[in-house]
Design a protein around this motif. Structure first.
Motif, PDB file in Angstrom:
ATOM      1  N   SER A  87      33.453  28.424  29.586  1.00 21.10           N
ATOM      2  CA  SER A  87      34.477  28.261  30.624  1.00 21.10           C
ATOM      3  C   SER A  87      35.740  29.036  30.277  1.00 21.10           C
ATOM      4  CB  SER A  87      34.806  26.776  30.810  1.00 21.10           C
ATOM      5  OG  SER A  87      33.663  26.043  31.189  1.00 21.10           O
ATOM      6  N   VAL A  88      36.130  29.000  29.006  1.00 19.76           N
ATOM      7  CA  VAL A  88      37.309  29.751  28.567  1.00 19.76           C
ATOM      8  C   VAL A  88      37.109  31.247  28.803  1.00 19.76           C
ATOM      9  CG1 VAL A  88      38.701  30.406  26.561  1.00 19.76           C
ATOM     10  CG2 VAL A  88      38.019  28.025  26.878  1.00 19.76           C
ATOM     11  N   LEU A  89      35.931  31.752  28.462  1.00 19.79           N
ATOM     12  CA  LEU A  89      35.638  33.174  28.650  1.00 19.79           C
ATOM     13  C   LEU A  89      35.640  33.546  30.131  1.00 19.79           C
ATOM     14  CD1 LEU A  89      32.799  33.720  26.014  1.00 19.79           C
ATOM     15  CD2 LEU A  89      35.110  34.633  25.947  1.00 19.79           C
ATOM     16  N   ASP A  90      35.093  32.682  30.972  1.00 17.92           N
ATOM     17  CA  ASP A  90      35.089  32.954  32.416  1.00 17.92           C
ATOM     18  C   ASP A  90      36.508  33.014  32.967  1.00 17.92           C
ATOM     19  OD1 ASP A  90      32.355  33.138  32.591  1.00 17.92           O
ATOM     20  OD2 ASP A  90      32.058  31.039  33.124  1.00 17.92           O
ATOM     21  N   ILE A  91      37.363  32.101  32.503  1.00 16.91           N
ATOM     22  CA  ILE A  91      38.761  32.098  32.947  1.00 16.91           C
ATOM     23  C   ILE A  91      39.472  33.377  32.512  1.00 16.91           C
ATOM     24  CG2 ILE A  91      40.990  30.953  32.667  1.00 16.91           C
ATOM     25  CD1 ILE A  91      39.460  28.304  32.446  1.00 16.91           C
ATOM     26  N   LEU A  92      39.248  33.793  31.271  1.00 21.85           N
ATOM     27  CA  LEU A  92      39.876  35.009  30.762  1.00 21.85           C
ATOM     28  C   LEU A  92      39.390  36.245  31.517  1.00 21.85           C
ATOM     29  CD1 LEU A  92      39.792  34.375  26.901  1.00 21.85           C
ATOM     30  CD2 LEU A  92      41.748  34.217  28.424  1.00 21.85           C
ATOM     31  N   LEU A  93      38.097  36.285  31.822  1.00 20.87           N
ATOM     32  CA  LEU A  93      37.540  37.434  32.535  1.00 20.87           C
ATOM     33  C   LEU A  93      38.113  37.538  33.945  1.00 20.87           C
ATOM     34  CD1 LEU A  93      35.548  39.783  32.734  1.00 20.87           C
ATOM     35  CD2 LEU A  93      33.772  38.137  33.383  1.00 20.87           C
ATOM     36  N   TYR A 112      22.712  38.887  32.804  1.00 21.30           N
ATOM     37  CA  TYR A 112      22.103  40.044  32.152  1.00 21.30           C
ATOM     38  C   TYR A 112      21.453  40.980  33.169  1.00 21.30           C
ATOM     39  CZ  TYR A 112      22.774  38.678  27.307  1.00 21.30           C
ATOM     40  OH  TYR A 112      23.339  38.386  26.098  1.00 21.30           O
ATOM     41  N   GLY A 113      20.967  40.438  34.275  1.00 26.14           N
ATOM     42  CA  GLY A 113      20.386  41.299  35.304  1.00 26.14           C
ATOM     43  C   GLY A 113      21.392  42.292  35.848  1.00 26.14           C
ATOM     44  N   THR A 114      22.610  41.819  36.117  1.00 25.08           N
ATOM     45  CA  THR A 114      23.653  42.709  36.633  1.00 25.08           C
ATOM     46  C   THR A 114      24.142  43.678  35.565  1.00 25.08           C
ATOM     47  OG1 THR A 114      25.273  40.967  36.145  1.00 25.08           O
ATOM     48  CG2 THR A 114      24.429  41.092  38.393  1.00 25.08           C
ATOM     49  N   LEU A 115      24.279  43.224  34.312  1.00 23.59           N
ATOM     50  CA  LEU A 115      24.722  44.113  33.239  1.00 23.59           C
ATOM     51  C   LEU A 115      23.732  45.242  33.001  1.00 23.59           C
ATOM     52  CD1 LEU A 115      26.164  41.699  30.508  1.00 23.59           C
ATOM     53  CD2 LEU A 115      27.418  43.142  32.107  1.00 23.59           C
ATOM     54  N   VAL A 116      22.443  44.921  33.031  1.00 25.98           N
ATOM     55  CA  VAL A 116      21.409  45.948  32.835  1.00 25.98           C
ATOM     56  C   VAL A 116      21.467  46.980  33.952  1.00 25.98           C
ATOM     57  CG1 VAL A 116      18.920  46.353  32.846  1.00 25.98           C
ATOM     58  CG2 VAL A 116      19.861  44.512  31.462  1.00 25.98           C
ATOM     59  N   LEU A 142      31.074  43.450  40.820  1.00 20.94           N
ATOM     60  CA  LEU A 142      31.720  42.235  41.326  1.00 20.94           C
ATOM     61  C   LEU A 142      30.924  40.990  40.968  1.00 20.94           C
ATOM     62  CD1 LEU A 142      33.016  43.110  44.911  1.00 20.94           C
ATOM     63  CD2 LEU A 142      34.376  42.474  42.916  1.00 20.94           C
ATOM     64  N   LEU A 143      29.602  41.125  40.872  1.00 19.87           N
ATOM     65  CA  LEU A 143      28.760  39.968  40.591  1.00 19.87           C
ATOM     66  C   LEU A 143      29.039  39.391  39.210  1.00 19.87           C
ATOM     67  CD1 LEU A 143      25.305  41.108  42.076  1.00 19.87           C
ATOM     68  CD2 LEU A 143      26.945  39.507  43.054  1.00 19.87           C
ATOM     69  N   TYR A 144      29.135  40.259  38.189  1.00 21.80           N
ATOM     70  CA  TYR A 144      29.310  39.716  36.837  1.00 21.80           C
ATOM     71  C   TYR A 144      30.772  39.571  36.426  1.00 21.80           C
ATOM     72  CZ  TYR A 144      29.911  44.579  35.216  1.00 21.80           C
ATOM     73  OH  TYR A 144      30.352  45.868  35.041  1.00 21.80           O
ATOM     74  N   THR A 145      31.701  40.115  37.208  1.00 23.91           N
ATOM     75  CA  THR A 145      33.117  39.942  36.878  1.00 23.91           C
ATOM     76  C   THR A 145      33.799  38.836  37.666  1.00 23.91           C
ATOM     77  OG1 THR A 145      33.693  41.684  38.465  1.00 23.91           O
ATOM     78  CG2 THR A 145      33.436  42.340  36.153  1.00 23.91           C
ATOM     79  N   VAL A 146      33.309  38.552  38.871  1.00 26.56           N
ATOM     80  CA  VAL A 146      33.960  37.565  39.726  1.00 26.56           C
ATOM     81  C   VAL A 146      33.002  36.457  40.159  1.00 26.56           C
ATOM     82  CG1 VAL A 146      35.214  37.196  41.883  1.00 26.56           C
ATOM     83  CG2 VAL A 146      35.612  39.283  40.570  1.00 26.56           C
ATOM     84  N   VAL A 147      31.855  36.852  40.721  1.00 23.63           N
ATOM     85  CA  VAL A 147      30.939  35.869  41.308  1.00 23.63           C
ATOM     86  C   VAL A 147      30.328  34.966  40.243  1.00 23.63           C
ATOM     87  CG1 VAL A 147      28.849  35.553  42.666  1.00 23.63           C
ATOM     88  CG2 VAL A 147      30.440  37.399  43.244  1.00 23.63           C
ATOM     89  N   THR A 148      29.801  35.569  39.173  1.00 24.13           N
ATOM     90  CA  THR A 148      29.151  34.769  38.128  1.00 24.13           C
ATOM     91  C   THR A 148      30.092  33.762  37.483  1.00 24.13           C
ATOM     92  OG1 THR A 148      27.603  36.578  37.674  1.00 24.13           O
ATOM     93  CG2 THR A 148      27.815  34.879  35.994  1.00 24.13           C
ATOM     94  N   PRO A 149      31.330  34.137  37.078  1.00 22.58           N
ATOM     95  CA  PRO A 149      32.241  33.120  36.535  1.00 22.58           C
ATOM     96  C   PRO A 149      32.560  32.000  37.518  1.00 22.58           C
ATOM     97  CG  PRO A 149      33.025  35.308  35.974  1.00 22.58           C
ATOM     98  CD  PRO A 149      31.904  35.493  36.945  1.00 22.58           C
ATOM     99  N   MET A 150      32.529  32.307  38.830  1.00 21.29           N
ATOM    100  CA  MET A 150      32.841  31.277  39.821  1.00 21.29           C
ATOM    101  C   MET A 150      31.683  30.303  40.031  1.00 21.29           C
ATOM    102  SD  MET A 150      34.882  33.547  42.662  1.00 21.29           S
ATOM    103  CE  MET A 150      34.964  32.178  43.815  1.00 21.29           C
ATOM    104  N   ILE A 151      30.448  30.801  39.936  1.00 26.28           N
ATOM    105  CA  ILE A 151      29.295  29.926  40.186  1.00 26.28           C
ATOM    106  C   ILE A 151      28.774  29.262  38.916  1.00 26.28           C
ATOM    107  CG2 ILE A 151      28.592  31.281  42.188  1.00 26.28           C
ATOM    108  CD1 ILE A 151      26.376  32.487  40.507  1.00 26.28           C
TER     109      ILE A 151
END
Length: 259
Positions: free
Chosen positions: A9-15, A194-198, A218-227
């Motif tokens: 959660s901390v990492l998601d907030i920072l990202l 990992y799917g989006t990063l690859v 946008l998926l791994y920088t915004v959407v993934t931390p939100m979901i």
């Protein structure tokens, strides 16, 4: 498990804090001016949070492996001290790797266009603006991708191979479902993340348009931390009841209005 979730959660907030304000400003004003030092700073913290999250997801897969495959040894091998050591190690590796990577990019010369066709300062968009030789930076980028994405993903796959093998040995179907539910949320996040990063960093750019790359980013920088909080909360019975009541109330109101 909950200790590692708090770190996630901390990492998601920072990202989100590092990326989202610039994205909102870009969407509202159509363009955003940023100094080169600020761009490097954003890239530096972006690499730290992304790398730390990859390492942390790997640690969480090992945590699930010990809990399911070695339940009697779990309290000894995954005590509070070990958890802190693993988290600190994730941060140290990420900070050091990001620092070396950012210093290499800062030594490049930028004498051409200064417009990044992206939502934030990412690796490939920055290199495309450089007018000097980027071979060393590209080599470091490939090495970092292998270290941060490929190796952790391989460890996760091996961990879940043992986990699935152990689950199939459980005689009752109810027992299998109960055990699998303890790692289903983590597996879902791993597949999305990992799917989006690859797709962005390991698949060659040929055949990919910039719009597709930006959408995946946008998926791994915004959407993934939100979901992530929603995914990890699906096992909470109280949350399920609350969501069920909200859906039922919505349907009741909708039906009443139609009648």
């Amino acid at each position: 498990m909950y200790f590692f979730l708090s770190q996630l959660s901390v990492l998601d907030i920072l990202l989100v804090t590092d990326i989202l304000p610039n994205i909102i400003c870009t969407a509202l004003t159509k363009k955003t001016a940023m100094s080169f030092s600020n761009c490097l700073a954003q890239f530096y913290f972006f690499v730290i949070t992304e790398s730390s999250e990859c390492f942390l997801l790997t640690v969480m897969s090992w945590d699930r492996y010990l809990a399911i495959c070695k339940p009697l040894h779990y309290p000894l091998k995954m005590n509070h001290q070990v958890c802190w050591i693993l988290v600190i190690l994730c941060w140290i590796l990420s900070v050091f790797g990001a620092l070396v990577f950012t210093v290499t990019i800062s030594m490049l010369q930028f004498c051409g266009p200064d417009i990044i066709d992206h939502f934030f300062c990412d690796f490939n968009p920055i290199l495309q603006l450089s007018c000097s030789d980027t071979t060393a930076a590209q080599f470091e980028g490939t090495f970092l991708s292998v270290l941060v994405i490929v190796i952790p993903f391989f460890i996760i796959i091996v961990s879940y191979a043992y986990i699935i093998s152990t689950i199939f040995k459980i005689p009752s179907i109810t027992g299998r479902q109960k055990v699998f539910s303890t790692c289903s949320s983590h597996l879902t996040v791993v597949c999305i993340y990992y799917g989006t990063l690859v797709c962005v960093y390991l698949i060659p750019n040929r055949g990919k348009t910039k719009d597709i790359t930006k959408l995946i980013s946008l998926l791994y920088t915004v959407v993934t931390p939100m979901i992530n909080p929603l995914i990890y909360s699906l096992r909470n019975k109280e949350l399920k009841k609350s969501v069920g009541k909200l859906i039922q109330n919505f349907l009741d109101r909708h039906l009443i209005k139609k009648i």
